[in-house]
Scaffold this active site. Sequence first.
Site, short mmCIF file in Angstrom:
data_model
loop_
_atom_site.label_atom_id
_atom_site.label_comp_id
_atom_site.label_asym_id
_atom_site.label_seq_id
_atom_site.Cartn_x
_atom_site.Cartn_y
_atom_site.Cartn_z
CG ASP A 44 -2.08 -0.92 1.14
OD1 ASP A 44 -2.37 -1.46 -0.07
OD2 ASP A 44 -2.87 -0.95 2.04
CE1 TYR A 234 -4.46 1.86 0.26
CE2 TYR A 234 -3.51 4.00 0.89
CZ TYR A 234 -3.79 2.67 1.09
OH TYR A 234 -3.19 2.22 2.19
#
Length: 498
Positions: A44, A234
């Site tokens: 991430d 995201y």
Amino acid sequence: NGLQHTEEEYLRTRCRGRIEDKMSIIDGLRDLSYQVDEVFIATDPDAEGEKIAYDLLLFLKPYNRNIRRAEFHEVTPRAFREAVENPRDFDVNLVKSQLVRRVLDRWVGFTLSRILWKVFGKNYFSAGRVQTPVLGWVIERYRRSKEKKAEIEVKIEGHTFRIEEEDLRIAESIHNDLDLARIYLANEREEERKPPPPYSTDTILQEAGDRLRLSAQKTMRILQNLFEAGLITYHRTDSTRVSDTGRFNVAKPYISERFGEGVFQPRSWGEGGAHECIRPTRPIDPKDLRVMITGGVIDLEDPQNSVRVYELIFKRFMASQMKPAKVRVADLRIELPYFEWSAPVVLEVLEEGYNLILKQIRTFPKKERYDIAEKNLRKVPKATLFTQGSLIQEMKRRGLGRPSTYAHIVQTLIDRGYVREINGRLIPTKMGVKVYEYLRENYPEYTSEELTRKLEEDMDRVERGEVNYLDVLREVHRVKYLLKEVGEVPSPGEVFYE
């Protein structure tokens, strides 16, 4: 060897058929990294993800010296290809920032939690440098909500208006005389109504809570699922910035086709920074998404709620890239000999804009005379109780917590029994008040909002490379010795909760 693998089953073969623990996965990754020329790590794109990526780097480096960091903010072929073609170095400052965060969580949170176990005899209690101040906000807001003010609800031409008045006697007089009031329009003018910015984590959590009645934790799970399905960017972000790709590859084709090119007005909503806003990765209409789910093209864990959340994101983003709406506005005035009140109303939409997709503009009829169809006087709290969404907004406003922790902190307060959610509102429990009062009285230095905010700012400075992370840790090193006091902790005083 010219092959590529994305399935867990292949990793199982490298782990000799079984994944028993985390070390089994590491052994499998080491085995794989030894067989290839180059390794890309694509965790991430945030501090926690960078720390995980760096840990993997250390585990795999003895087996492959050619390891690069790939970063992308949307799961799409274009973004993935660009990340692989333009790998970057590992951001050590980001790793240090996350390291500071984890150490402080243990020094402050774990230490105070063990003290609570001993004092209250409940080994599931917890405290934290963010969690505890936020609990204090909920308690303070509840106490303020006990103070009342008057509110007169008035319905005119199908529109509801609310007149607030601190003095109940004056409010009663206004309520009784409203039928004699002069009600008229004044100060007509043209105005431009601008679209709202696209969502960041805090705003989508609040909207999903207020409009869809979804908890913050549930919304975060849905957002994670939408991100992994390649439908949104995201979702752990405090930015509203929109990239060129978002403006011209996603918004422009959809808006131009549906509403005409003249309605498209690109905006970046900010400059710089690693993260974007939360936006769709492709111009897929919510109706088309439903068809894709029904046809088995896309598989989502909670299809119904996922589409509802996606629809919020899609419409808000598209609206943010559309031109403002021009409207004719006037002030609706209510006058009595001893009282005046006014509120702006939209009489007419002169030029359509973002309102074509966000139906937020209601028009009010222009007439010579207005009558009150309904009126109601009631007492309301001077301060409204927090919802999950509004509490997260408060965290963002005061600079406590991060997009990745907002939902978790709120859910922890509920899970520990410190706070209950009743009809969507957060109410502190007696035990929650006792725990907070005990910590505030005995360990104020480690549960204060000021300390937490300063630490958050220091971690941002570490992330930017402006300060040595060890210096930040030294400032709060003394908290480590709280454990020595566990044997002699003060007993909790009686806290009476009305």
